[in-house]
Design an enzyme around this catalytic site. Structure first.
Site, PDB file in Angstrom:
ATOM      1  N   HIS A  77     -23.791  31.695  82.248  1.00 19.49           N
ATOM      2  CA  HIS A  77     -23.946  30.346  82.776  1.00 19.49           C
ATOM      3  C   HIS A  77     -22.988  30.174  83.952  1.00 19.49           C
ATOM      4  O   HIS A  77     -21.849  30.625  83.916  1.00 19.49           O
ATOM      5  CB  HIS A  77     -23.644  29.321  81.673  1.00 19.49           C
ATOM      6  N   ASN A 105     -23.266  24.382  89.430  1.00 19.08           N
ATOM      7  CA  ASN A 105     -23.690  24.408  88.028  1.00 19.08           C
ATOM      8  C   ASN A 105     -24.997  23.631  87.905  1.00 19.08           C
ATOM      9  O   ASN A 105     -25.031  22.429  88.147  1.00 19.08           O
ATOM     10  CB  ASN A 105     -22.571  23.767  87.188  1.00 19.08           C
ATOM     11  N   CYS A 145     -26.467  22.794  78.965  1.00 24.67           N
ATOM     12  CA  CYS A 145     -26.421  24.055  79.724  1.00 24.67           C
ATOM     13  C   CYS A 145     -26.842  25.257  78.883  1.00 24.67           C
ATOM     14  O   CYS A 145     -27.140  26.321  79.423  1.00 24.67           O
ATOM     15  CB  CYS A 145     -25.030  24.295  80.288  1.00 24.67           C
TER      16      CYS A 145
HETATM   17  O1  UT7 Z   1     -21.752  23.413  82.175  1.00 22.30           O
HETATM   18  C1  UT7 Z   1     -20.721  22.763  81.531  1.00 22.30           C
HETATM   19  C2  UT7 Z   1     -20.194  21.710  82.461  1.00 22.30           C
HETATM   20  N1  UT7 Z   1     -18.806  21.602  82.630  1.00 22.30           N
HETATM   21  C3  UT7 Z   1     -17.926  22.573  82.928  1.00 22.30           C
HETATM   22  O2  UT7 Z   1     -18.187  23.726  82.929  1.00 22.30           O
HETATM   23  C4  UT7 Z   1     -16.564  22.115  83.299  1.00 22.30           C
HETATM   24  C5  UT7 Z   1     -15.476  23.027  82.830  1.00 22.30           C
HETATM   25  N2  UT7 Z   1     -14.232  22.632  83.451  1.00 22.30           N
HETATM   26  C6  UT7 Z   1     -13.872  23.051  84.684  1.00 22.30           C
HETATM   27  O3  UT7 Z   1     -14.577  23.827  85.307  1.00 22.30           O
HETATM   28  C7  UT7 Z   1     -12.549  22.580  85.216  1.00 22.30           C
HETATM   29  O4  UT7 Z   1     -11.849  21.923  84.199  1.00 22.30           O
HETATM   30  C8  UT7 Z   1     -12.695  21.659  86.455  1.00 22.30           C
HETATM   31  C9  UT7 Z   1     -13.194  22.470  87.643  1.00 22.30           C
HETATM   32  C10 UT7 Z   1     -13.625  20.505  86.167  1.00 22.30           C
HETATM   33  C11 UT7 Z   1     -11.332  21.092  86.828  1.00 22.30           C
HETATM   34  O5  UT7 Z   1     -10.422  22.137  87.087  1.00 22.30           O
HETATM   35  P1  UT7 Z   1      -8.964  22.090  86.464  1.00 22.30           P
HETATM   36  O6  UT7 Z   1      -8.266  23.280  86.957  1.00 22.30           O
HETATM   37  O7  UT7 Z   1      -9.124  21.936  84.965  1.00 22.30           O
HETATM   38  O8  UT7 Z   1      -8.359  20.799  87.135  1.00 22.30           O
HETATM   39  P2  UT7 Z   1      -7.815  19.472  86.439  1.00 22.30           P
HETATM   40  O9  UT7 Z   1      -8.967  18.701  85.854  1.00 22.30           O
HETATM   41  O10 UT7 Z   1      -6.687  19.835  85.525  1.00 22.30           O
HETATM   42  O11 UT7 Z   1      -7.280  18.700  87.665  1.00 22.30           O
HETATM   43  C12 UT7 Z   1      -6.154  19.158  88.424  1.00 22.30           C
HETATM   44  C13 UT7 Z   1      -5.911  18.163  89.524  1.00 22.30           C
HETATM   45  C14 UT7 Z   1      -5.855  16.737  89.035  1.00 22.30           C
HETATM   46  O12 UT7 Z   1      -4.846  16.068  89.781  1.00 22.30           O
HETATM   47  P3  UT7 Z   1      -3.403  15.800  89.119  1.00 22.30           P
HETATM   48  O13 UT7 Z   1      -3.680  14.958  87.914  1.00 22.30           O
HETATM   49  O14 UT7 Z   1      -2.859  17.146  88.798  1.00 22.30           O
HETATM   50  O15 UT7 Z   1      -2.686  15.066  90.218  1.00 22.30           O
HETATM   51  C15 UT7 Z   1      -7.193  16.163  89.419  1.00 22.30           C
HETATM   52  O16 UT7 Z   1      -7.155  14.785  89.640  1.00 22.30           O
HETATM   53  O17 UT7 Z   1      -6.979  18.218  90.477  1.00 22.30           O
HETATM   54  C16 UT7 Z   1      -7.492  16.899  90.691  1.00 22.30           C
HETATM   55  N3  UT7 Z   1      -8.906  16.991  90.996  1.00 22.30           N
HETATM   56  C17 UT7 Z   1      -9.378  17.218  92.236  1.00 22.30           C
HETATM   57  N4  UT7 Z   1      -8.743  17.372  93.403  1.00 22.30           N
HETATM   58  C18 UT7 Z   1      -9.521  17.595  94.487  1.00 22.30           C
HETATM   59  C19 UT7 Z   1      -9.955  16.902  90.143  1.00 22.30           C
HETATM   60  N5  UT7 Z   1     -11.096  17.057  90.809  1.00 22.30           N
HETATM   61  C20 UT7 Z   1     -10.772  17.233  92.110  1.00 22.30           C
HETATM   62  C21 UT7 Z   1     -11.518  17.467  93.275  1.00 22.30           C
HETATM   63  N6  UT7 Z   1     -10.834  17.643  94.443  1.00 22.30           N
HETATM   64  N7  UT7 Z   1     -12.851  17.542  93.273  1.00 22.30           N
END
Ligand code: UT7
Length: 329
Positions: A256, A286, A116
């Site tokens: 970004h 993204n 990215c």
């Molecule tokens: O360009 C670089 C590329 N990458 C990035 O920029 C990614 C950077 N990271 C992020 O933007 C965030 O970490 C995410 C958007 C990927 C995730 O958000 P988060 O607030 O960190 O959520 P999390 O990974 O801590 O997940 C929270 C919960 C989990 O469930 P439990 O374990 O709390 O029961 C996940 O399983 O949300 C769940 N979850 C979802 N639920 C519904 C993860 N993805 C999804 C989804 N829909 N798509």
């Protein structure tokens, strides 16, 4: 003063596939909801390339627009740099495929991979060739078809990404304007948090790698998030300082487009209100290396960026890497 030339952006362009995939469409594909995606990321929809469209096709469209705005012909290009993690194929370089499509017969061409952060690595690289007088016109593209390496059964990644291409033409500008400072960096020990593990020399393609879905993006979202929040603000601050400017001198931020929460944290760190920050991730998600040049092109065509403005571009991504630039438009 040194005798390096000042280098700036002479034209911008972008290209997006027509097909829109909304959060509601995704609700039918994986266990997710529009509410979750919007509240955690800010993304509402993204563009998806069709099966006949590769990264060089979107690059070509974006390049033509940037060249038109810059008033630069294909023959005048000295160098083409394509930043991408989704090249048309491992080799030849997508930049060479594009060189052929454009008929840019006088241009050298190579791909650059910094995920990215690729566009910022790309303009910093292009700048050096022009600053030293080696080249006059450099085409820099950030282009991706991430949909082709996305695991559409993994809700942790498939809701985030989209396809598109952004292009700029770099050339000499009046002294004291253009790219005033840049900052690039890498933190290789974090590479494992964002990767497409197979298909290279470490793990060539086999039936097993395909069955194990190792040709798709794998991400430790939480780790990348923490890195991003820290590095976006830090990168922006660094280029402001390197250019000899203060936070209040910044007119506009083009970050970004990964997550609205990451963008808001970066804007807060440099004390910039959100109306001076380009956000289009709601429409496109993204797009890795394509996010910043597309956001820049939109901001230019919306009249958000005017001559003399100080613009900060900042991004982070796989590698892990980061990049930032301060441009006097
Ligand atoms: O360009 C670089 C590329 N990458 C990035 O920029 C990614 C950077 N990271 C992020 O933007 C965030 O970490 C995410 C958007 C990927 C995730 O958000 P988060 O607030 O960190 O959520 P999390 O990974 O801590 O997940 C929270 C919960 C989990 O469930 P439990 O374990 O709390 O029961 C996940 O399983 O949300 C769940 N979850 C979802 N639920 C519904 C993860 N993805 C999804 C989804 N829909 N798509």
């Amino acid at each position: 003063m040194n005798n390096l030339k000042s280098v700036g952006i002479l034209g911008t362009g972008s290209a997006l596939p027509e097909k829109i995939l909304t959060n509601f469409d995704l609700e039918k594909m994986v266990e997710t909801s529009d509410e979750w995606i919007v509240s955690r990321t800010g993304i509402k929809e993204r563009r998806i390339a069709d099966e006949n469209t590769a990264t060089s096709d979107l690059s070509y469209e974006a390049a033509l627009k940037a060249m038109e705005m810059a008033g630069v012909t294909a023959e005048e290009l000295d160098l083409i740099i394509v930043a991408t993690v989704t090249p048309d194929m491992a080799f030849p370089a997508t930049a060479c495929i594009l060189q052929d499509k454009l008929g840019a017969k006088n241009a050298a061409a190579f791909d650059l991979e910094a995920a990215c952060s690729g566009f910022l690595y790309g303009i910093t690289t292009g700048q050096q060739f022009i600053a030293t007088g080696m080249y006059k016109k450099v085409l820099v593209i950030g282009a991706e078809t991430l949909s082709k390496i996305t695991d559409w059964t993994d809700r942790g990644t498939c809701v985030l990404f989209g396809d598109g291409a952004g292009a700029v033409v770099l050339g000499e500008v009046e002294e004291g304007s253009g790219i005033l400072s840049t900052d690039l960096g890498a933190k290789g020990e974090g590479g494992k948090y964002l990767t497409q593990p197979a298909g290279g020399s470490r793990k060539p393609a086999t039936i097993e790698t395909v069955n194990n879905k190792e040709h798709f993006i794998q991400m430790g979202g939480g780790e990348v998030f923490k890195f991003a929040v820290r590095i976006m603000g830090q990168g922006a601050e660094t280029v402001i300082k390197k250019a000899g400017l203060e936070l209040e001198d910044v007119d506009y931020l083009v970050p970004h487009q990964a997550n609205i929460r990451i963008i808001e944290a970066a804007a807060k760190r440099i004390k910039l209100p959100m109306e001076k920050v380009k956000v289009n991730l709601d429409k496109y998600g993204n797009m890795s290396a394509a996010s910043i040049p597309i956001a820049l092109d939109e901001a230019v065509s919306e009249g958000k960026i005017n001559k003399g403005d100080h613009i900060v571009l900042v991004g982070f991504g796989g590698g892990l890497t980061w990049g930032a630039a301060l441009i006097k438009w």
